[in-house]
Write a protein that holds these residues in place. Structure first.
Motif, PDB file in Angstrom:
ATOM      1  N   ARG A  57     -13.267  40.272   0.187  1.00 28.45           N
ATOM      2  CA  ARG A  57     -11.926  40.914   0.140  1.00 28.45           C
ATOM      3  C   ARG A  57     -10.867  40.029   0.270  1.00 28.45           C
ATOM      4  O   ARG A  57      -9.948  40.126  -0.644  1.00 28.45           O
ATOM      5  CB  ARG A  57     -11.785  41.961   1.489  1.00 28.45           C
ATOM      6  N   SER A  58     -10.837  39.199   0.890  1.00 30.77           N
ATOM      7  CA  SER A  58      -9.756  38.157   1.042  1.00 30.77           C
ATOM      8  C   SER A  58      -9.730  37.255  -0.639  1.00 30.77           C
ATOM      9  O   SER A  58      -8.456  37.087  -0.716  1.00 30.77           O
ATOM     10  CB  SER A  58      -9.832  37.054   2.037  1.00 30.77           C
ATOM     11  N   ASN A  59     -10.863  36.880  -0.958  1.00 31.72           N
ATOM     12  CA  ASN A  59     -10.458  36.338  -2.223  1.00 31.72           C
ATOM     13  C   ASN A  59     -10.161  37.298  -3.385  1.00 31.72           C
ATOM     14  O   ASN A  59      -9.321  36.943  -4.265  1.00 31.72           O
ATOM     15  CB  ASN A  59     -11.988  35.743  -2.832  1.00 31.72           C
ATOM     16  N   THR A  60     -10.703  38.565  -3.316  1.00 26.35           N
ATOM     17  CA  THR A  60      -9.975  39.630  -4.248  1.00 26.35           C
ATOM     18  C   THR A  60      -8.449  39.969  -4.152  1.00 26.35           C
ATOM     19  O   THR A  60      -7.880  39.880  -4.984  1.00 26.35           O
ATOM     20  CB  THR A  60     -10.732  40.937  -3.843  1.00 26.35           C
ATOM     21  N   LEU A  61      -8.134  39.794  -2.656  1.00 19.90           N
ATOM     22  CA  LEU A  61      -6.551  40.024  -2.607  1.00 19.90           C
ATOM     23  C   LEU A  61      -5.891  38.700  -3.039  1.00 19.90           C
ATOM     24  O   LEU A  61      -4.902  38.801  -3.650  1.00 19.90           O
ATOM     25  CB  LEU A  61      -6.413  40.168  -0.895  1.00 19.90           C
ATOM     26  N   ILE A  62      -6.417  37.554  -2.836  1.00 16.08           N
ATOM     27  CA  ILE A  62      -5.673  36.309  -3.099  1.00 16.08           C
ATOM     28  C   ILE A  62      -5.781  36.532  -4.855  1.00 16.08           C
ATOM     29  O   ILE A  62      -4.593  36.003  -5.362  1.00 16.08           O
ATOM     30  CB  ILE A  62      -6.522  35.039  -2.554  1.00 16.08           C
ATOM     31  N   GLU A  63      -6.753  36.743  -5.463  1.00 17.46           N
ATOM     32  CA  GLU A  63      -6.490  36.848  -6.952  1.00 17.46           C
ATOM     33  C   GLU A  63      -5.550  37.875  -7.260  1.00 17.46           C
ATOM     34  O   GLU A  63      -4.831  37.791  -8.415  1.00 17.46           O
ATOM     35  CB  GLU A  63      -7.847  37.091  -7.558  1.00 17.46           C
ATOM     36  N   GLY A  64      -5.268  39.086  -6.690  1.00 17.89           N
ATOM     37  CA  GLY A  64      -4.461  40.049  -6.917  1.00 17.89           C
ATOM     38  C   GLY A  64      -3.135  39.619  -6.705  1.00 17.89           C
ATOM     39  O   GLY A  64      -2.251  39.625  -7.550  1.00 17.89           O
ATOM     40  N   MET A  65      -2.938  38.700  -5.720  1.00 17.79           N
ATOM     41  CA  MET A  65      -1.642  38.072  -5.480  1.00 17.79           C
ATOM     42  C   MET A  65      -1.294  37.079  -6.513  1.00 17.79           C
ATOM     43  O   MET A  65       0.010  37.106  -6.863  1.00 17.79           O
ATOM     44  CB  MET A  65      -1.439  37.530  -3.932  1.00 17.79           C
ATOM     45  N   LYS A  66      -2.398  36.334  -6.978  1.00 20.63           N
ATOM     46  CA  LYS A  66      -2.042  35.442  -7.830  1.00 20.63           C
ATOM     47  C   LYS A  66      -1.587  35.908  -9.042  1.00 20.63           C
ATOM     48  O   LYS A  66      -0.706  35.546  -9.765  1.00 20.63           O
ATOM     49  CB  LYS A  66      -3.367  34.367  -8.199  1.00 20.63           C
ATOM     50  N   THR A  67      -2.326  37.100  -9.525  1.00 20.58           N
ATOM     51  CA  THR A  67      -1.995  37.668 -10.812  1.00 20.58           C
ATOM     52  C   THR A  67      -0.482  38.291 -10.576  1.00 20.58           C
ATOM     53  O   THR A  67       0.353  38.263 -11.817  1.00 20.58           O
ATOM     54  CB  THR A  67      -2.878  38.764 -10.912  1.00 20.58           C
ATOM     55  N   LEU A  68      -0.270  38.796  -9.578  1.00 19.90           N
ATOM     56  CA  LEU A  68       0.761  39.550  -9.174  1.00 19.90           C
ATOM     57  C   LEU A  68       2.200  38.249  -9.384  1.00 19.90           C
ATOM     58  O   LEU A  68       3.429  38.652 -10.134  1.00 19.90           O
ATOM     59  CB  LEU A  68       0.955  40.256  -7.720  1.00 19.90           C
ATOM     60  N   MET A  69       1.912  37.209  -8.821  1.00 19.59           N
ATOM     61  CA  MET A  69       2.928  35.945  -8.819  1.00 19.59           C
ATOM     62  C   MET A  69       2.934  35.589 -10.300  1.00 19.59           C
ATOM     63  O   MET A  69       4.110  35.188 -10.590  1.00 19.59           O
ATOM     64  CB  MET A  69       2.545  34.894  -7.993  1.00 19.59           C
ATOM     65  N   GLU A  70       1.943  35.510 -11.055  1.00 18.50           N
ATOM     66  CA  GLU A  70       1.997  35.233 -12.460  1.00 18.50           C
ATOM     67  C   GLU A  70       2.897  36.116 -13.196  1.00 18.50           C
ATOM     68  O   GLU A  70       3.910  35.723 -14.044  1.00 18.50           O
ATOM     69  CB  GLU A  70       0.817  34.965 -13.097  1.00 18.50           C
ATOM     70  N   SER A  71       2.904  37.420 -12.783  1.00 18.01           N
ATOM     71  CA  SER A  71       3.605  38.369 -13.383  1.00 18.01           C
ATOM     72  C   SER A  71       5.084  38.429 -13.111  1.00 18.01           C
ATOM     73  O   SER A  71       5.854  38.518 -13.938  1.00 18.01           O
ATOM     74  CB  SER A  71       3.092  39.651 -13.066  1.00 18.01           C
TER      75      SER A  71
END
Length: 137
Positions: free
Chosen positions: A80-94
């Protein structure tokens, strides 16, 4: 005395043999009873030892189950943490991409505003020049 009369026809050696046999039988029986008691005690001790061993095995198995459950929870939480980190990374890139677009728009808008300001200054200078000619100043 009557017992002696019974054995009198067979002789004293025979009486001694019978007595020896009775004594041997008595002690043999006592020995067998003690042997049975020792075997029973040994069996009880072996049973208790096996029960302790089984309790240790059960306890170890329970600890292993709890450890496995905990490791499973940790793995799920990590996922779950990895999924959240990936989501945050995608959001930051956006957000970075959006900021880049906004920055480009701002630079373009500033350039246009600069051009418009130059035109307004030019118009102002012309109008001021025309006004001064008309009024004679």
């Amino acid at each position: 005395m009557e017992v002696l009369k019974l054995f009198a026809p067979y002789g004293p050696a025979w009486l001694g043999g019978v007595l020896l046999t009775l004594v041997a039988f008595y002690f043999g029986r006592q020995f067998l009873e003690e042997y049975k008691r020792q075997n029973q005690r040994k069996g009880e001790l072996d049973l208790k030892r096996e029960e302790r061993k089984q309790a240790e095995v059960d306890e170890r198995a329970q600890r292993d189950r709890k450890r496995s459950q905990m490791e499973g929870r940790i793995a799920a939480q990590m996922e779950r943490s990895n999924t959240l980190i990936e989501g945050m990374k995608t959001l930051m890139e956006s957000v970075v991409a959006s900021n880049d677009v906004l920055h480009a728009d701002l630079v373009h808008s500033q350039a246009r505003s600069q051009g418009m300001a130059e035109k307004v200054d030019h118009i102002y200078d012309r109008v001021d020049l025309m006004y001064n000619k008309e009024t004679g100043r």
